[in-house]
Each structure stands twice: as C-alpha cells, then as structure tokens.
Design an enzyme around this catalytic site. Sequence first.
Site, PDB file in Angstrom:
ATOM      1  CB  CYS A  34     -11.271 -23.035  90.440  1.00 25.67           C
ATOM      2  SG  CYS A  34     -11.007 -21.398  90.530  1.00 25.67           S
ATOM      3  CG  HIS A  50       7.486 -13.991  79.758  1.00 19.90           C
ATOM      4  ND1 HIS A  50       8.532 -12.752  80.068  1.00 19.90           N
ATOM      5  CD2 HIS A  50       7.918 -15.009  79.569  1.00 19.90           C
ATOM      6  CE1 HIS A  50      10.451 -13.393  79.229  1.00 19.90           C
ATOM      7  NE2 HIS A  50       9.563 -14.977  78.932  1.00 19.90           N
TER       8      HIS A  50
HETATM    9 ZN   LIG Z   1     -10.409 -21.192  92.780  1.00 15.72          ZN
END
Ligand SMILES: [Zn+2]
Length: 300
Positions: A150, A139
Amino acid sequence: MGVPVASPGGSAAGGPADGAADAVGFAELVRLLAGRGVVVLSGAGLSTESGIPDYRGETGSRRRGTPMTYQEFTGGEAARRRYWARSHVGWRAIARAEPNAGHRAVEQLRRSGHVSAVITQNVDGLHRAAGTRTAVELHGGLHRVVCLTCRRTGSRAELDRRLELLNPGFRDGSARANPDGDAELPQELVEGFRIAPCPECGGVLKPDVVFFGESVPKPRVQRCFELVDSAQALVVLGSSLTVMSGLRFVRYAARAGTPVVIVNRGATRGDELAVARIDLPLGEALTEAVRRVRGGAGPA
Ligand SMILES: [Zn+2]
C-alpha cells in the site's frame, strides 16, 4: 592529531608530505566555504565518530557478511525473516547513535549560509538529528518503514515495539552492528523470529532505504542534480565514493567546472576530480573549518 595550519608561501611548499598537502587542501576548503553556496555530500565516514562502523573503512576493510539485495528481500519470506531478525538486533546501535561534531559543524555551516544543501548517502538519520531537517537522504532512512503493497510509510520505532512484543528477549546481544543496522546472528535464532506485517493492509514491510540491487527513486536523484547544479562548490565528507549513486554527483560537478573538495580518511574514487583532498578526522577538521569561516581565514 591537530588540524594543519596553512602557511601561504611558506612551509606548505617545502615538500610533498601529507601534512602539507592537507594544510593546502584545508585552506581551500575554508576559502570555498567562505564563498557560500557549498553543497555537502556525506557518507559513512562522517558517522564513524558516532560509533556507526564504516564497512568500507579507512583501511578498506570489508563489511561483515553480504548485504541483502532487493531481489532477495522481495523474493521470499525466509530472506525477510533473516533481514528483520538481524536488523532487530542491529537497530539498537543506530537508534542510540547521536550526531557527532562533524554533523553539528555541517548544521552550523548550513545555518550560517555557508552550506546551502546537504545530500547524504547515510541511512542513520544523524544529519536530521543534528538539526539538518532538509538533508536529502539519497538512500533513504532507517527510521522509516514502507509497505511494499500500500506504500504507506510508518515509524521504525513503532515497528520496533511490535517486533519486541512478538519476539520478547530476542536481542540480548553480542551481535555487532553494520552501518545499515544489520547484525550477525546464528541461523537457528533467525528461524524462530516472527516478522510483523503492515498494520494497514497486511502487506510486506521494508525499511525505507535503498537496497543493493534497487535504484534510488528518480525524483530524488533529480533533486540532487539540481542541488549540485546550484552549488558554488561540492564538498564530499567521509565517502570513498565507491558506489555510483554518490560518485555521479562528483563527476557531474567536475564536468560543470564546479570545484570539488574531498575530506575522507583514505583514497576515494573521486580523487582525480577534486581540486583538494584532505585526509583528516572529520569532526575535528569540520569544527576547525567552522571556527575559521566564522572568524575569518586567520592570519596571512
Ligand atoms: Zn500496507
């Protein structure tokens, strides 16, 4: 409470008492460990002795508050502010926690080759802190953050410093931590909390853990199935197997004829699939298992 001594052909057969059942189960655990190639699947119960509460608990007591879902977290800034405010307080308990005798025993068994791999449902990083760098964190881990835009990952400790600068004196804490690093806070405090964006792109940061309502990444699941495939036995440590993400490996092992041993305080969803069930404190039981595996199985 002492770890029961198995007495082959002796008093263990004398009755249905839990102590006798634990003794038989413990002997089976030691026998499987001695055979090597054991894969460990650990859960919150392994970390309770490190002071991290198990919200499902020995007695099935419920977590305080409802964990935030992935959909809530990604759905709006108010939810993320609430998450990070509470987590900023709760994180200290996680960051300060240290591995206990159970984590250390697992690492000793791994180094000696008796345990071949560790899969953990815990996000507290304590297997790694105990030296088990190869533990698969099913997990994820609270010690990392990931940018949803990003996808860069970063250190939670670094984010913690940024949050502290943005919110000086915020955590003065009477709040109690949950095992996922969450904490209870009054609403007015939450509303004043300032969250930090991704330092690279300004995107939304999320702890690198699998939220409720989110799936475990497929390659990670696949890796775990491969580990269970190669296991001589699967040993569950401190999990009630409430969530399918862990229970599926127990079912998979049992279907393949791989013996499953469960060491947990209280009943689990995998009990009927196990060849042995042991209801003992984990640190003590595992320390004793290490001793017996190293020293031989003891007197007959
Ligand atoms: Zn970022």
